[in-house]
Design a protein around this motif. Sequence first.
Motif, PDB file in Angstrom:
ATOM      1  N   HIS A 425       0.849  -1.187   0.000  1.00 22.08           N
ATOM      2  CA  HIS A 425       0.000   0.000   0.000  1.00 22.08           C
ATOM      3  C   HIS A 425       0.886   1.239   0.000  1.00 22.08           C
ATOM      4  O   HIS A 425       1.935   1.264   0.650  1.00 22.08           O
ATOM      5  N   VAL A 426       0.433   2.267  -0.701  1.00 20.51           N
ATOM      6  CA  VAL A 426       1.138   3.544  -0.726  1.00 20.51           C
ATOM      7  C   VAL A 426       0.148   4.643  -0.385  1.00 20.51           C
ATOM      8  O   VAL A 426      -0.942   4.711  -0.962  1.00 20.51           O
ATOM      9  N   ALA A 427       0.493   5.490   0.569  1.00 23.21           N
ATOM     10  CA  ALA A 427      -0.369   6.589   1.008  1.00 23.21           C
ATOM     11  C   ALA A 427       0.505   7.776   1.372  1.00 23.21           C
ATOM     12  O   ALA A 427       1.728   7.676   1.397  1.00 23.21           O
ATOM     13  N   GLY A 428      -0.132   8.915   1.621  1.00 25.06           N
ATOM     14  CA  GLY A 428       0.611  10.057   2.117  1.00 25.06           C
ATOM     15  C   GLY A 428       0.294  11.380   1.458  1.00 25.06           C
ATOM     16  O   GLY A 428       0.656  12.424   1.992  1.00 25.06           O
ATOM     17  N   LEU A 429      -0.386  11.376   0.299  1.00 24.09           N
ATOM     18  CA  LEU A 429      -0.703  12.639  -0.352  1.00 24.09           C
ATOM     19  C   LEU A 429      -2.054  13.190   0.071  1.00 24.09           C
ATOM     20  O   LEU A 429      -2.290  14.396   0.010  1.00 24.09           O
ATOM     21  N   THR A 430      -2.961  12.328   0.484  1.00 21.46           N
ATOM     22  CA  THR A 430      -4.272  12.766   0.962  1.00 21.46           C
ATOM     23  C   THR A 430      -4.622  11.957   2.204  1.00 21.46           C
ATOM     24  O   THR A 430      -3.993  10.937   2.499  1.00 21.46           O
ATOM     25  N   THR A 431      -5.660  12.402   2.908  1.00 19.07           N
ATOM     26  CA  THR A 431      -6.085  11.703   4.113  1.00 19.07           C
ATOM     27  C   THR A 431      -7.205  10.711   3.854  1.00 19.07           C
ATOM     28  O   THR A 431      -7.687  10.083   4.793  1.00 19.07           O
ATOM     29  N   ASP A 432      -7.630  10.562   2.597  1.00 23.00           N
ATOM     30  CA  ASP A 432      -8.764   9.677   2.341  1.00 23.00           C
ATOM     31  C   ASP A 432      -8.535   8.671   1.220  1.00 23.00           C
ATOM     32  O   ASP A 432      -9.448   7.933   0.859  1.00 23.00           O
ATOM     33  N   THR A 433      -7.339   8.641   0.625  1.00 23.72           N
ATOM     34  CA  THR A 433      -7.089   7.685  -0.450  1.00 23.72           C
ATOM     35  C   THR A 433      -5.729   7.021  -0.269  1.00 23.72           C
ATOM     36  O   THR A 433      -4.832   7.570   0.367  1.00 23.72           O
ATOM     37  N   TYR A 434      -5.596   5.861  -0.865  1.00 23.96           N
ATOM     38  CA  TYR A 434      -4.313   5.179  -0.929  1.00 23.96           C
ATOM     39  C   TYR A 434      -4.305   4.309  -2.181  1.00 23.96           C
ATOM     40  O   TYR A 434      -5.346   4.039  -2.786  1.00 23.96           O
ATOM     41  N   SER A 435      -3.117   3.884  -2.576  1.00 24.20           N
ATOM     42  CA  SER A 435      -2.949   3.013  -3.734  1.00 24.20           C
ATOM     43  C   SER A 435      -2.473   1.655  -3.262  1.00 24.20           C
ATOM     44  O   SER A 435      -1.823   1.536  -2.222  1.00 24.20           O
ATOM     45  N   THR A 436      -2.778   0.624  -4.039  1.00 20.19           N
ATOM     46  CA  THR A 436      -2.433  -0.730  -3.602  1.00 20.19           C
ATOM     47  C   THR A 436      -2.035  -1.604  -4.776  1.00 20.19           C
ATOM     48  O   THR A 436      -2.483  -1.384  -5.916  1.00 20.19           O
ATOM     49  N   GLU A 437      -1.184  -2.565  -4.508  1.00 18.71           N
ATOM     50  CA  GLU A 437      -0.803  -3.577  -5.480  1.00 18.71           C
ATOM     51  C   GLU A 437      -0.614  -4.907  -4.752  1.00 18.71           C
ATOM     52  O   GLU A 437       0.247  -5.034  -3.872  1.00 18.71           O
ATOM     53  N   PRO A 438      -1.439  -5.936  -5.080  1.00 14.66           N
ATOM     54  CA  PRO A 438      -1.307  -7.240  -4.424  1.00 14.66           C
ATOM     55  C   PRO A 438       0.025  -7.903  -4.768  1.00 14.66           C
ATOM     56  O   PRO A 438       0.552  -7.736  -5.874  1.00 14.66           O
ATOM     57  N   THR A 439       0.563  -8.641  -3.814  1.00 15.71           N
ATOM     58  CA  THR A 439       1.800  -9.384  -4.065  1.00 15.71           C
ATOM     59  C   THR A 439       1.537 -10.858  -4.314  1.00 15.71           C
ATOM     60  O   THR A 439       2.382 -11.552  -4.889  1.00 15.71           O
ATOM     61  N   GLY A 440       0.387 -11.359  -3.841  1.00 17.36           N
ATOM     62  CA  GLY A 440       0.103 -12.780  -3.951  1.00 17.36           C
ATOM     63  C   GLY A 440       0.933 -13.624  -3.010  1.00 17.36           C
ATOM     64  O   GLY A 440       0.937 -14.851  -3.108  1.00 17.36           O
ATOM     65  N   ASP A 441       1.631 -12.981  -2.085  1.00 18.93           N
ATOM     66  CA  ASP A 441       2.529 -13.694  -1.182  1.00 18.93           C
ATOM     67  C   ASP A 441       2.218 -13.279   0.256  1.00 18.93           C
ATOM     68  O   ASP A 441       1.341 -12.454   0.515  1.00 18.93           O
ATOM     69  N   SER A 442       2.938 -13.870   1.190  1.00 13.82           N
ATOM     70  CA  SER A 442       2.754 -13.549   2.599  1.00 13.82           C
ATOM     71  C   SER A 442       4.086 -13.645   3.317  1.00 13.82           C
ATOM     72  O   SER A 442       5.060 -14.195   2.785  1.00 13.82           O
ATOM     73  N   ALA A 443       4.104 -13.099   4.547  1.00 14.13           N
ATOM     74  CA  ALA A 443       5.308 -13.100   5.387  1.00 14.13           C
ATOM     75  C   ALA A 443       6.488 -12.456   4.681  1.00 14.13           C
ATOM     76  O   ALA A 443       7.638 -12.859   4.859  1.00 14.13           O
ATOM     77  N   GLY A 444       6.215 -11.435   3.875  1.00 17.15           N
ATOM     78  CA  GLY A 444       7.265 -10.762   3.143  1.00 17.15           C
ATOM     79  C   GLY A 444       7.842  -9.579   3.883  1.00 17.15           C
ATOM     80  O   GLY A 444       7.489  -9.283   5.031  1.00 17.15           O
ATOM     81  N   ARG A 445       8.753  -8.884   3.213  1.00 24.69           N
ATOM     82  CA  ARG A 445       9.411  -7.716   3.773  1.00 24.69           C
ATOM     83  C   ARG A 445       9.489  -6.633   2.707  1.00 24.69           C
ATOM     84  O   ARG A 445       9.694  -6.916   1.525  1.00 24.69           O
ATOM     85  N   LEU A 446       9.303  -5.393   3.144  1.00 20.33           N
ATOM     86  CA  LEU A 446       9.524  -4.278   2.246  1.00 20.33           C
ATOM     87  C   LEU A 446      11.019  -4.062   2.066  1.00 20.33           C
ATOM     88  O   LEU A 446      11.787  -4.079   3.036  1.00 20.33           O
ATOM     89  N   GLY A 447      11.436  -3.846   0.833  1.00 24.76           N
ATOM     90  CA  GLY A 447      12.784  -3.392   0.579  1.00 24.76           C
ATOM     91  C   GLY A 447      12.769  -1.881   0.485  1.00 24.76           C
ATOM     92  O   GLY A 447      11.875  -1.213   0.996  1.00 24.76           O
ATOM     93  N   THR A 448      13.758  -1.317  -0.190  1.00 25.16           N
ATOM     94  CA  THR A 448      13.787   0.126  -0.349  1.00 25.16           C
ATOM     95  C   THR A 448      12.811   0.556  -1.439  1.00 25.16           C
ATOM     96  O   THR A 448      12.332  -0.249  -2.239  1.00 25.16           O
TER      97      THR A 448
END
Length: 742
Positions: A425-448
């Motif tokens: 999920h990506v958020a931060g420009l507004t207080t009422d919307t966000y963007s999302t992209e499924p990974t199809g995976d679990s127990a993952g980690r964010l990189g940079t």
Amino acid sequence: MTRSRRLMGLALGGAVALSGTVLAAPAEAAPSADTPVATTQLNYVAPAEIHYTWAGASGFRYQLGIWAHDFWADYPGVTPPEHAGPDDLATGTDVISSRSGATVTQQHRSTGATATVAVPVGQTYRAASGWSVVTQDAAGALHILRAAADGTTTDLPVTGFPSGAEPSTFVTGGSVRRLAVVSTVDGVASAGLIDLADGSFRTYITGVGASPRITFNDRWVVSGSKSIRVDSEPGTEPGTITTPYLGSAQAVVGDQLLAADPQFIPGGEKPQLTAVSLATGAKRIVLEDSDGAYTATPDGGLLATGGPSSSDWHVYRVLPRPDGDVSAEAVFTVAPNQARVSGLMMAGGELLMFGNATVNAGWDAAYAVPLDPTGKPTGTQVRRSPYVASSPCLSGDAACPQLEALGDGRFAFLYTGTDGKESVHVAGLTTDTYSTEPTGDSAGRLGTGTGRYVLYNGGTPGIQKVADFPRGADGETALDRGRTAAAVWGQRLWAPGTTQGSVVAYDLKAKKNVATVDTGAPCTPTDIQAVNTWLYWSCGSSGPAGVYDRATSRAIAVPAGQARLADGYLVRENRTTHELLLTDFHTGAATTRTVAVLPTADQNTGGNTGRWAVDRFGGNVAYLTDKGQVAIVTAGVPTSPLAQMEAQTDPQAGGPTLSSPWRPVWQLNKPSTWTLTLSTGSGTVVRTLTGSSTAAAVRPAWDGRRTDGTQAPRGTYTWKLTAAPRDGQGPDLALTGTTITD
């Protein structure tokens, strides 16, 4: 949502060796923690409740929230009178009275002058105002007691009080010359004033009801919708007030009835302190966002609490002006209540604190505080994301919450659905919307991640993806490959090449390898990070580790251990000694210092997004203190020149128009102030836009109109962006290109 593009078996090879030498890691300096340049905190959204327990001419006494402890606050610039005492009733505006049995002790707060009033046998204490004490005897008569110079108590009987009247309420607050009394005669309640100087009483308003709200000063008496001047001729009928706030009158100040209701706000209206002229009926707003506490003051004024947020919450002193109107001045700042920080991020001169600042369980959000180049806050806390009603991590995840500031005002986090699968999920420009992209995976980690691109390392061995979030749209998978050490900076993914120590840059837009660097690493790196021309590599927790400077082709040895790369330095946490260590390598030789000693007990186990954070976009370092506050230290490392990392300048389809403007995005490597000019092919400037970057991203909007507001004709326009670094380091950046209007 756009279907993901899958590129399997990406080739990363063909490195050209530039340096095969691995330098020995330098010795680290002895611990000597930096002094924070600033300390801030996550504030609860709801302002702290303040309760006034006394107010005078020099200051006030108050309590906060549910706590019964009294605090004192002084008004700025108060000069005590040369003399204060019962012989000068006007000085009673700063008198504090306390009663013990039949003794009333009085003290003038700003001068310290004291007096004692003894209530005679047979009289009962009713009220105190300034230097005056009002009592009632067994026959129902009222008396005014004051201390005499010889230490005795004088007794002034009240005259004019109706025979047989039963006083029920004594009201103080608007004056030390007068005191209001509500009394009942033959079942009819009336409101009147005692003149405390001469002891006279006069009834002003009859039929006030069983529990009237009386407000007054030396000019007016108000009850409900009725008002009357104090100096009106006997027999004068009260006038009628027209205002929706009749049940919420707080005080009469000058010729104004001040009204506000902190408990009920009519639909469509804001919480405001309103003034209604008792002379003309005119209304005006005295204070915006004033839904706090109020108390009438004995100098004919009002204390009112208000402000736009808990981070900007004040006590205002409202006083009469000579023309009968009022003035309001902030005399005290109410400190906000502290909420718990669950995660930290820094990017492009912004501190983002993640946590719950509401009274609703589970309502986590990111709150931004702008910073100057040294790290000092330059503004108040503002919510920058929707509320996250559930944890963005799996239950028990030791790295929760996983957060990544992207340098364009947005941040990425992992969200786990009911099926156990994760989405970026990506958020931060507004207080009422966000963007999302499924990974199809679990127990993952964010990189940079930077700007539009976010690296995801899946929990399933071998899975690695780059999610693309152009502008504010939902994401798509820009790259799907086997998992290795990797880093995203701008539009490039850096990952190990096919030869030992080599690192290859893959352009996520061009979809091809565009650079290969031999870092000199004696291994296939287990960790790679990229910031500007710096490439960090590590052979594991025991090392070795190094930084390669692509601008000078220098290999620099740095200490081993899990670290976070920034512009010219890296930060790591010693989990044994709890030191936060900064290694400065910008000169080509690494030197390490201790910037902080973290609390022994973890506030959060999220590492560089929980206990501490680093601004990779030309900024500094923040960490959680043992008190749950956020301390900021200046990195003290020169920043790289201003540069473009990625840009989205394609024309606006069907525009630009007022409703659909051209919204280019230039992702830069540090904060800037910018000017964007749009010109015709002949060089005539049609529009100039200016602004300050959101974090490190330039986000203008052109509606297709000229400077004079007229519509520019369709065609091709040349744009020129000039950006100046906000930290003053390095030259300005100039970029140019064209855009087409339909």
